[in-house]
Design a protein around this motif. Structure first.
Motif, PDB file in Angstrom:
ATOM      1  N   LYS A  37       0.815  -1.207   0.000  1.00 35.75           N
ATOM      2  CA  LYS A  37       0.000   0.000   0.000  1.00 35.75           C
ATOM      3  C   LYS A  37       0.853   1.262   0.000  1.00 35.75           C
ATOM      4  O   LYS A  37       0.417   2.312  -0.470  1.00 35.75           O
ATOM      5  CB  LYS A  37      -0.913   0.012   1.227  1.00 35.75           C
ATOM      6  CG  LYS A  37      -1.948  -1.105   1.249  1.00 35.75           C
ATOM      7  CD  LYS A  37      -2.817  -1.000   2.495  1.00 35.75           C
ATOM      8  CE  LYS A  37      -3.864  -2.108   2.518  1.00 35.75           C
ATOM      9  NZ  LYS A  37      -4.722  -2.021   3.729  1.00 35.75           N
ATOM     10  N   SER A  38       2.053   1.162   0.547  1.00 31.29           N
ATOM     11  CA  SER A  38       2.926   2.332   0.640  1.00 31.29           C
ATOM     12  C   SER A  38       4.293   2.026   0.044  1.00 31.29           C
ATOM     13  O   SER A  38       4.747   0.877   0.061  1.00 31.29           O
ATOM     14  CB  SER A  38       3.087   2.772   2.095  1.00 31.29           C
ATOM     15  OG  SER A  38       3.686   1.740   2.863  1.00 31.29           O
ATOM     16  N   TYR A  70      -0.628   4.646  -4.846  1.00 36.39           N
ATOM     17  CA  TYR A  70       0.161   4.238  -3.677  1.00 36.39           C
ATOM     18  C   TYR A  70       0.457   5.445  -2.791  1.00 36.39           C
ATOM     19  O   TYR A  70       0.605   6.570  -3.283  1.00 36.39           O
ATOM     20  CB  TYR A  70       1.483   3.595  -4.119  1.00 36.39           C
ATOM     21  CG  TYR A  70       1.273   2.335  -4.916  1.00 36.39           C
ATOM     22  CD1 TYR A  70       1.059   1.120  -4.281  1.00 36.39           C
ATOM     23  CD2 TYR A  70       1.234   2.376  -6.313  1.00 36.39           C
ATOM     24  CE1 TYR A  70       0.827  -0.039  -5.018  1.00 36.39           C
ATOM     25  CE2 TYR A  70       1.005   1.231  -7.051  1.00 36.39           C
ATOM     26  CZ  TYR A  70       0.795   0.031  -6.403  1.00 36.39           C
ATOM     27  OH  TYR A  70       0.555  -1.105  -7.136  1.00 36.39           O
ATOM     28  N   GLY A 205      -2.543   0.783  -7.403  1.00 36.33           N
ATOM     29  CA  GLY A 205      -2.458   0.644  -5.960  1.00 36.33           C
ATOM     30  C   GLY A 205      -3.813   0.731  -5.290  1.00 36.33           C
ATOM     31  O   GLY A 205      -4.833   0.982  -5.948  1.00 36.33           O
TER      32      GLY A 205
END
Length: 222
Positions: A37-38, A70, A205
């Motif tokens: 996610k990051s 993201y 993302g």
């Protein structure tokens, strides 16, 4: 406005010379399974002689990653914190254990970029500006999730006036102007757009409006 900017970038990509690997439907399996996610972007390692390359490339990366959906840690904050931890040079951060960097920022993944070329070659009547970047994303535990390499070149066009002498003068002036102020940033943006949105680009993302549809399509195909 952001969509318009991306469209303009893709048009510029088509006008520049680039190279990338061919598509492989299985190459994203590790990325799909990790589903980060990051993304933590560490300062790029610069193998060229131009000291501006690292800062310029670093400044252009967050836009495209965020557009893909993201969360990107603020690159200037990351750079400052890395220096506080003793990583003053990009090569030191690249050599650090990924687990350590990921834990420091609580990041799901890390993006490493190496600048292989950031040059402007002057040959009297023409100047060719070239960038060559290698990208690599790893999981928080250091496992590679995605990798790509992109090269872009730019040579200014010179429209013929029909007068050979005038054309030579125009070519010389244009080449000198490109040498004095190389077209690095447009090429850098084109390379980022091509690598993240191209055939082997990143999946959308979790903050992308197409994320759910993309992964539903993957599950349906299995």
């Amino acid at each position: 406005m952001k969509t318009l900017k991306l469209c303009l970038v893709f048009v510029m990509v088509a006008l520049a010379t680039g190279c990338a690997t061919t598509g492989n439907p299985n190459r994203l399996d590790a990325f799909h399974n990790a589903a980060p996610k990051s993304i933590l972007v560490v300062p790029p390692v610069n193998m060229s002689t131009d000291v501006q390359g690292t800062t310029s490339l670093l400044a252009t990366l967050p836009f495209y990653l965020a557009e893909k959906g993201y969360y990107v840690f603020p690159v200037n904050t990351v750079k400052t914190l890395l220096e506080y931890e003793g990583y003053y040079e990009p090569a030191e951060a690249h050599a650090a254990p990924p687990e350590q960097l990921a834990n420091l920022f609580k990041a799901d993944s890390i993006l490493y970029v190496t600048i292989h070329e950031w040059t402007s070659k002057y040959m009297l009547l023409t100047t060719t500006t070239e960038v060559d970047f290698e990208y690599r994303i790893v999981n928080a535990d250091g496992a590679e999730l995605w990798a790509a390499r992109q090269r872009m070149t730019y040579t200014p066009d010179n429209n013929s006036t029909g007068n050979p002498l005038a054309d030579l003068i125009v070519m010389a002036v244009t080449a000198a102007a490109e040498r004095a102020a190389p077209n690095y940033l447009p090429l850098t943006r084109q390379a980022n757009a091509a690598v993240f949105y191209g055939v082997n680009g990143l999946p959308p993302g979790p903050y992308s409006p197409t994320h759910e549809q993309y992964y539903k399509g993957l599950n349906a195909a299995q």
